[in-house]
Enzyme design. Structure first.
Site, mmCIF file in Angstrom:
data_model
loop_
_atom_site.group_PDB
_atom_site.id
_atom_site.type_symbol
_atom_site.label_atom_id
_atom_site.label_comp_id
_atom_site.label_asym_id
_atom_site.label_seq_id
_atom_site.Cartn_x
_atom_site.Cartn_y
_atom_site.Cartn_z
ATOM 1 N N GLU A 109 1.784 15.729 8.238
ATOM 2 C CA GLU A 109 1.889 14.779 9.327
ATOM 3 C C GLU A 109 2.661 15.419 10.465
ATOM 4 O O GLU A 109 3.777 15.882 10.223
ATOM 5 C CB GLU A 109 2.636 13.547 8.830
ATOM 6 C CG GLU A 109 2.135 12.293 9.479
ATOM 7 C CD GLU A 109 2.567 11.046 8.729
ATOM 8 O OE1 GLU A 109 3.573 10.468 9.153
ATOM 9 O OE2 GLU A 109 1.928 10.679 7.728
ATOM 10 N N ARG B 106 2.030 6.824 2.102
ATOM 11 C CA ARG B 106 2.425 8.160 2.525
ATOM 12 C C ARG B 106 1.210 9.054 2.347
ATOM 13 O O ARG B 106 0.456 8.899 1.382
ATOM 14 C CB ARG B 106 3.580 8.695 1.669
ATOM 15 C CG ARG B 106 4.949 8.070 1.979
ATOM 16 C CD ARG B 106 5.485 8.530 3.329
ATOM 17 N NE ARG B 106 6.814 8.058 3.599
ATOM 18 C CZ ARG B 106 7.109 7.026 4.401
ATOM 19 N NH1 ARG B 106 6.165 6.324 4.991
ATOM 20 N NH2 ARG B 106 8.368 6.699 4.631
ATOM 21 N N HIS C 113 0.784 7.045 12.162
ATOM 22 C CA HIS C 113 1.935 6.456 11.468
ATOM 23 C C HIS C 113 2.532 5.296 12.273
ATOM 24 O O HIS C 113 3.688 5.352 12.719
ATOM 25 C CB HIS C 113 2.995 7.531 11.184
ATOM 26 C CG HIS C 113 3.848 7.209 9.998
ATOM 27 N ND1 HIS C 113 4.126 8.100 8.998
ATOM 28 C CD2 HIS C 113 4.497 6.070 9.648
ATOM 29 C CE1 HIS C 113 4.914 7.540 8.090
ATOM 30 N NE2 HIS C 113 5.163 6.292 8.469
HETATM 31 C C1 DGY Z 1 8.881 3.583 6.792
HETATM 32 O O1 DGY Z 1 9.534 2.590 7.070
HETATM 33 O O2 DGY Z 1 9.077 4.212 5.750
HETATM 34 C C2 DGY Z 1 7.848 4.004 7.756
HETATM 35 O O3 DGY Z 1 7.072 5.027 7.260
HETATM 36 C C3 DGY Z 1 8.438 4.374 9.103
HETATM 37 O O4 DGY Z 1 9.276 5.462 8.965
#
Ligand code: DGY
Length: 325
Positions: free
Chosen positions: A266, A237, A285
């Site tokens: 983001e 993240r 992402h």
């Molecule tokens: C997750 O699976 O947490 C990814 O970031 C996609 O949302």
């Protein structure tokens, strides 16, 4: 009996949507371009399927007396107030496991791209049209094989990355709150404290969930421990890394490069200083973004959503229905 009212925050595959629509009245945000106004959508809802990372707060839950099922299409659910859902007995599901290999593939893609200058090569040949003669002295990268990889956060995704790294003949160090001697034996990997891992690794990949403890876990002090030849890969993240410290480390040559799939915020602001650097790769992402995996995630999210609406056990639960502290 009246049908459940459900809101889906972004378009999901049609066949999955059809299965939900067979049992519920569905409102789905039909564009991925703008953040859906989910606070306005929530009040009449029985169920919410979030696909993206729009925050779902306690205040939002309080506007929806019928809300019984929140289904996250993704493994990370840091954008949903879990405690608030628990206190209100709202079921919360996510999609673990199914995306681990896919996210590990993307980790290796970022690592290899950074190490071997894939993006500068593309820019040189296809964007600048500058490949007018063969120059053996350009774009030298770093070997990946026999280099040391430091994995921070050794859950399902970290484990899948370790398997791939071992196949590349890398030495693998890992840092995790609870040591995994079984994985050390199985894969021939070594446990290391974070400080040592950062000092010893040529590549560092991040796979921790976002919590208070992991927010800005990699900042100025941690980047200063890394080798000047090292690459940082963040596929966890964005807020796990202090982006201004990362900018300084990349701009000053404190580390060689970074490749990140997640940013803070983001999407990253178009005038963010990181975007001015040529030793960082930023992907939007994409960790779990393959056709096969997104279909599986959508299926799991649908199963969780419907189970929560009916008060049944969620197959992939964070919180089962009616769960109270
Ligand atoms: C997750 O699976 O947490 C990814 O970031 C996609 O949302």
């Amino acid at each position: 009996m009246s049908r459940f009212k459900v809101f889906i925050t972004r378009p999901i595959p049609e066949e999955i949507l059809a299965k939900i629509a067979a049992e519920c009245d569905v409102d789905m945000w039909h564009t991925s371009a703008i953040l859906p106004p989910i606070a306005e959508k929530i009040p009449p809802l029985d169920g919410l399927l979030t696909y993206g990372h729009e925050p779902v707060s306690a205040e939002m839950m309080d506007t929806a007396p019928n809300l019984k099922s929140i289904s996250v299409m993704g493994v990370g659910y840091d954008h949903v107030d879990e405690d608030a859902a628990r206190e209100r007995g709202i079921a919360l599901g996510h999609t673990p496991g199914v995306l681990s290999d896919t996210t590990a593939d993307m980790t290796m893609a970022l690592l290899l791209a950074a190490a071997r200058n894939v993006v500068p090569a593309y820019n040189h040949v296809q964007v600048a049209k500058a490949w007018t003669y063969y120059d053996p002295n350009i774009l030298w990268g770093y070997d990946v094989h026999h280099a040391t990889l430091g994995i921070v956060g050794m859950g399902r995704i970290g484990y899948a990355v370790a398997k791939r790294a071992v196949a590349f003949d890398m030495r693998v160090l890992y840092y995790k709150r609870n040591r995994r001697p079984d994985w050390e034996e199985e894969l021939g990997i070594e446990y290391a404290e974070l400080e040592h891992l950062l000092q010893a690794s040529d590549f560092v990949t991040l796979h921790v969930p976002l919590t208070e403890e992991t927010t800005h876990m990699i900042g100025k002090a941690e980047l200063a421990l890394m080798k000047r030849t090292a690459t940082l890969v963040n596929i966890a993240r964005g807020p796990v890394v202090d982006h201004y410290a990362l900018y300084d480390a990349l701009a000053s040559g404190q580390i060689a490069s970074a490749a990140v799939d997640v940013t803070e915020p983001e999407p990253i602001n178009t005038d963010h200083p990181l975007l001015s650097l040529d030793n960082v790769i930023i992907a939007p992402h994409l960790g779990s973004a393959t056709i096969q995996t997104r279909m599986k995630m959508a299926t799991m999210a649908m199963e969780n959503l419907l189970a929560g609406l009916k008060g049944e056990q969620l197959p992939y639960a964070v919180l089962q229905p009616g769960w109270h502290t």
